[in-house]
Design a protein around this motif. Structure first.
Motif, short mmCIF file in Angstrom:
data_model
loop_
_atom_site.label_atom_id
_atom_site.label_comp_id
_atom_site.label_asym_id
_atom_site.label_seq_id
_atom_site.Cartn_x
_atom_site.Cartn_y
_atom_site.Cartn_z
N ASN A 1 0.79 -1.25 0.00
CA ASN A 1 0.00 0.00 0.00
C ASN A 1 0.82 1.29 0.00
O ASN A 1 0.28 2.36 0.22
CB ASN A 1 -0.98 0.05 1.19
N HIS A 2 2.15 1.18 -0.22
CA HIS A 2 2.96 2.39 -0.36
C HIS A 2 3.12 2.67 -1.85
O HIS A 2 3.64 1.82 -2.58
CB HIS A 2 4.34 2.22 0.27
N GLU A 3 2.68 3.88 -2.27
CA GLU A 3 2.76 4.22 -3.70
C GLU A 3 3.95 5.16 -3.92
O GLU A 3 4.05 6.21 -3.29
CB GLU A 3 1.45 4.91 -4.11
N MET A 4 4.85 4.73 -4.81
CA MET A 4 6.06 5.52 -5.05
C MET A 4 6.22 5.83 -6.53
O MET A 4 5.80 5.06 -7.39
CB MET A 4 7.30 4.72 -4.61
N VAL A 5 6.86 6.98 -6.80
CA VAL A 5 7.22 7.34 -8.16
C VAL A 5 8.73 7.56 -8.17
O VAL A 5 9.27 8.24 -7.29
CB VAL A 5 6.52 8.64 -8.61
N VAL A 6 9.43 6.98 -9.15
CA VAL A 6 10.89 7.14 -9.25
C VAL A 6 11.21 7.81 -10.59
O VAL A 6 10.60 7.49 -11.61
CB VAL A 6 11.61 5.78 -9.15
#
Ligand SMILES: [Zn+2]
Length: 336
Positions: free
Chosen positions: A304-309
């Motif tokens: 449930n952790h949303e990340m953008v790289v």
């Protein structure tokens, strides 16, 4: 091309000669939100020869009320602001060079980003980067136009190395975190950044064409009160930057977390990373969670952790203000 610019060429203070100077000029706009979007729009349409736009953020719905360069499609396409700005502005003027750069400006990349430009324009939303820009500006003798807007008010000032007081002459030190109001705490109505961005653009045009009438004061506006003030400023004798001490360029840091203004997100940056292969990272992350990527961004969701790289090595943790969690996820999944 003369026809495109005919109405501003008629303006005698600009003229054909001024238009020629604009065409031979190169600027960098740092930050492309409300202020930067206005400045980029004016300078691209005015025919500045090279316009580089640097921004670290993606476009969100709550940007649209004031960031006129962007639309709902850009939000749906999850585009970085620098890339969307480049795409929109190329349609407005295809006869000049426009380059969008997705990056957070810091001590390790600022000098590279300003190399070869005639003028730096401030479209930022945080004070710290302005001190870094001020150091780089004075070190490389490239003028910059400061601008800031919040709620219904804003201010602007020109910093011409060797001629005017610098930013640090007026603002000696970095304010403690939380003291300066931001878009989250004070809000902003679009006319405020529009007026400040317009004033910055006018100063940019004057500086680029070599006009005598450039502003040497701090201008403070309030669109709710309908006021416009000029404040006289003088150089400060004990200003470190004016004495050639570029403390903010030397203030090197390791992995850095920043809470992003108005986005309920935390950014993690490691200045040691110059570039990252999103393709290789996607292969590495695929067994661990949900991954999608293109050449601009990689989206990764796990637990449930949303990340953008981004390819410059930055990670944005969405829907969280937890800096230690963001740091933990960065070390775990991006690694350094
Ligand atoms: Zn100074």
């Amino acid at each position: 091309m003369i026809d495109r610019y005919s109405r501003q060429i008629i303006f005698p203070q600009l003229g054909k000669e001024g238009q020629g100077r604009l065409g031979n000029s190169s600027v960098v706009i740092i930050g492309c939100g409300a202020l930067g979007g206005i400045i980029a729009t004016y300078l691209v349409r005015a025919g500045v020869g090279k316009v580089k736009i640097v921004d670290r953020d993606l476009i969100e719905y709550h940007n649209l009320h004031r960031q006129i360069l962007f639309d709902e499609e850009d939000v749906k396409n999850k585009l970085p602001k620098a890339i969307a700005a480049e795409q929109h502005l190329k349609k407005a003027n295809s006869s000049i060079e426009i380059e969008g750069v997705v990056a957070d400006v810091h001590y390790a990349n600022v000098e590279r980003l300003i190399t070869g430009v005639d003028l730096i324009l401030d479209g930022l939303d945080n004070p710290e980067t302005r001190f870094i820009i001020n150091d780089a500006s004075l070190k490389h003798k490239i003028p910059w136009v400061y601008g800031a807007a919040i709620a219904a008010s804003g201010m602007t000032m020109n910093i011409i190395p060797g001629e005017t007081p610098c930013f640090r002459c007026v603002f000696p030190s970095l304010p403690p975190p939380g003291v300066i109001p931001n878009c989250d705490t004070a809000g902003v109505i679009s006319p405020a950044p529009f007026v400040v961005g317009s004033l910055q653009s006018a100063e940019a045009i004057k500086i680029l064409v070599g006009a005598k009438e450039i502003n040497r004061d701090v201008i403070v506006i309030d669109v709710w009160q309908g006021t416009f003030h000029r404040l006289k400023v003088s150089p400060r004798r004990d200003c470190p930057t004016c004495q050639g001490k570029y403390e903010f360029l030397q203030r090197q840091f390791g992995i850095r977390t920043t809470v992003l203004c108005g986005q309920n997100s935390v950014q993690i940056l490691d200045p040691k990373i110059e570039s990252l292969s999103l393709k290789e990272l996607a292969l590495h992350l695929k067994p661990l969670g949900k991954v999608s990527y293109n050449k601009l961004i990689l989206n990764f969701t796990v637990d449930n952790h949303e990340m953008v790289v981004f390819p410059d090595g930055r990670l944005i943790l969405k829907n969280s203000l937890d800096e230690s969690l963001a740091r933990e996820l960065y070390v775990k999944y991006i690694g350094t």
